[in-house]
Design an enzyme around this catalytic site. Structure first.
Site, PDB file in Angstrom:
ATOM      1  N   GLU A   1      38.316  40.334  48.494  1.00  0.00           N
ATOM      2  CA  GLU A   1      36.953  40.347  47.737  1.00  0.00           C
ATOM      3  C   GLU A   1      35.860  39.746  48.522  1.00  0.00           C
ATOM      4  OE1 GLU A   1      38.893  38.653  43.642  1.00  0.00           O
ATOM      5  OE2 GLU A   1      38.093  37.203  44.894  1.00  0.00           O
TER       6      GLU A   1
ATOM      7  N   HIS B   1      38.802  58.301  37.083  1.00  0.00           N
ATOM      8  CA  HIS B   1      38.310  57.591  35.996  1.00  0.00           C
ATOM      9  C   HIS B   1      38.914  56.378  35.918  1.00  0.00           C
ATOM     10  CE1 HIS B   1      35.633  61.198  35.259  1.00  0.00           C
ATOM     11  NE2 HIS B   1      36.917  61.701  35.514  1.00  0.00           N
TER      12      HIS B   1
ATOM     13  N   SER C   1      44.092  28.570  43.288  1.00  0.00           N
ATOM     14  CA  SER C   1      43.184  28.011  42.358  1.00  0.00           C
ATOM     15  C   SER C   1      43.197  26.607  42.369  1.00  0.00           C
ATOM     16  CB  SER C   1      43.447  28.516  40.797  1.00  0.00           C
ATOM     17  OG  SER C   1      42.785  27.994  39.916  1.00  0.00           O
TER      18      SER C   1
ATOM     19  N   LYS D   1      48.252  30.811  40.451  1.00  0.00           N
ATOM     20  CA  LYS D   1      47.295  31.776  40.966  1.00  0.00           C
ATOM     21  C   LYS D   1      47.649  31.998  42.678  1.00  0.00           C
ATOM     22  CE  LYS D   1      44.835  33.656  39.228  1.00  0.00           C
ATOM     23  NZ  LYS D   1      43.316  33.377  38.880  1.00  0.00           N
TER      24      LYS D   1
END
Length: 373
Positions: free
Chosen positions: A272, A137, A259, A265
C-alpha cells in the site's frame, strides 16, 4: 533561506570534484600557479574524505555547501582559497554539482530497475506456466498466466529504462564555465573540465544552461514517475491477487503487518505504501514544473526550490525499486487457487472461436455462446 545547508550534504563531494576540475582549468589558463592547483586539489580531496566520515559541517549561516567549501579553502589555504571562484558564478557551480549528483543517482535508479527486471524474470522462470484468470473491468475475462502478467512489467520496465537513458543523455553535458548565464570573460578550457568530470559534451549556450535547471529535473522526475507508475500497478495487482478471497499470490510475511486490534490480520501495508509512493514522485514532478513555469530566461532564484523535490523523488524511487525487487524474489504463487479460479465461463471466448473455426461468422458465434451465460 531554506534548508539548503541540510540538503547540500548530498552535494559536497560533487562540488569538490567540480572545483578540482575548475582549479586545473584555472591553472592551465595561467590564473593559478601550479603549487596552488596542487594545494587546492589536496584540500578538496580532504574535504571529500571528511564528508564521507560525516565530519564536514555546513552551518546554517553558510546557507549551502558551496559557501562552506570556499570558506574552508580560504581558512586553510589563504589566497589560493580566495582564487577558486575565478571564472565561475555560483550559478554554474551549483548547476554542475547538481548535474553530477543527478547523473549518479539516476544511474543507481537504472541499476535498481534492471535488478527488478531480473527479479521478475526469476519469478516467471519459477511460476510462469501457472495459469490464472485475466481481468477486464475487475471481472474475469480470459485465461492468463504468471508469465503474461509478470512479462508485462518486464516489457514496461525496459521501456522505462529507455526514458532513463534519454534523461541521462540530457544530463551528460557540462554547464561549468557558463557563469551566471552570460558566459565568462576569460578563456577557460571547458572541454577539458567536461572530460575531467566525466561529461560527454559541453553545454554550449550559457542562457540555456540556466534554463535547463528545473527543466532537466522535471524530465528526470517524469522518467522516475513512469517507473513508479509500474510499481503502483504491481502493488495494486498483488494486493488484489493476494486477498484471501482470491489467494492467487502469497505475500511474504515480512512484507505484511498486523492489526493493533484484530489478531488474525496480515495487512499488505508495504504494498500500500509502495502504491502511494507513485503519487509522491508525481507531486515532485509537478512541483518542479510549477516552480519553473512563467519564469523569464536566464537565472531566477525560484529554481533553488527545485532541489529538494528532485532529491526526494530520487530517494523515493531508489527505495521503492529496492523494496519491490526484494518482494518479487520472495513472492509465491498458490497454484491450486489459480487452478480453481479458472472456472468454466472464462473459456467463453475460446468456445466462440471454436465455432468460428467451423465457419460460423464471429458475431453469430458470439451471440450463441453469450446465450449460455
Amino acid at each position: 533561506m531554506g534548508e539548503d545547508y541540510l540538503l547540500d550534504r548530498k552535494l559536497v563531494q560533487y562540488d569538490c570534484l567540480a572545483s578540482i576540475a575548475h582549479a586545473r582549468a584555472l591553472g592551465k589558463a595561467g590564473l593559478l600557479k601550479t603549487t596552488e592547483v596542487r594545494r587546492l586539489t589536496r584540500e578538496l580531496n580532504r574535504i571529500i574524505a571528511l564528508d564521507r566520515k560525516g565530519k564536514f559541517k555546513i552551518s546554517r549561516s553558510e546557507e549551502d555547501c558551496h559557501t562552506a567549501i570556499e570558506n574552508h579553502l580560504t581558512r586553510r589555504l589563504g589566497e589560493a582559497g580566495k582564487k577558486i571562484h575565478t571564472a565561475r558564478s555560483r550559478n554554474d557551480q551549483v548547476l554542475t554539482a547538481l548535474r553530477l549528483y543527478c547523473k549518479e543517482e539516476l544511474g543507481d535508479c537504472r541499476k535498481l530497475a534492471q535488478a527488478l527486471v531480473q527479479s521478475l524474470r526469476g519469478f516467471v522462470k519459477k511460476y510462469g506456466r501457472v495459469k490464472f484468470p485475466g481481468y477486464t473491468h475487475t471481472r474475469k475475462a480470459m485465461p492468463s498466466s504468471v508469465a503474461m502478467w509478470a512479462g508485462a512489467f518486464v516489457d514496461s520496465m525496459k521501456d522505462n529504462l529507455k526514458l532513463v537513458n534519454a534523461v541521462l543523455g540530457l544530463m551528460d553535458q557540462s554547464p561549468l564555465g557558463t557563469g551566471a548565464g552570460c558566459g565568462v570573460p576569460l578563456r577557460i578550457d571547458r572541454q577539458r573540465t567536461a572530460k575531467l568530470l566525466g561529461f560527454k559534451r559541453v553545454q554550449q549556450n550559457p542562457v540555456y544552461a540556466q534554463m535547463s535547471r528545473g527543466k532537466f529535473e522535471a524530465t528526470l522526475l517524469h522518467a522516475l514517475g513512469q517507473i513508479m507508475f509500474d510499481l503502483n500497478k504491481i502493488s495494486s495487482d498483488l494486493i488484489l491477487f493476494s486477498m484471501p478471497e482470491l489467494g492467487y499470490f502469497e505475500i511474504p510475511r515480512e512484507f505484511c503487518t498486523g492489526s493493533s486490534m484484530m489478531p488474525q490480520k496480515k495487512n499488505p501495508d508495504v504494498l500500500e505504501l509502495l502504491r502511494a509512493k507513485y503519487h509522491a514522485v508525481v507531486s515532485c514532478e509537478f512541483y518542479v514544473k510549477s516552480v519553473t513555469g512563467n519564469l523569464p530566461s536566464g537565472y531566477n532564484r525560484d529554481v533553488q526550490l527545485t532541489k529538494e523535490p528532485t532529491m526526494r523523488g530520487l530517494e523515493i524511487a531508489k527505495e521503492s525499486l529496492s523494496v519491490a525487487s526484494r518482494l518479487v524474489k520472495k513472492l509465491r504463487v498458490n497454484k491450486e487457487n489459480c487452478r480453481k479460479a479458472l472456472t468454466e465461463e472464462i473459456y467463453a471466448t475460446e468456445k466462440a472461436y471454436r465455432l468460428v473455426r467451423k465457419g460460423v461468422p464471429f458475431r453469430e458465434a458470439y451471440r450463441e455462446v453469450a446465450r449460455r451465460y
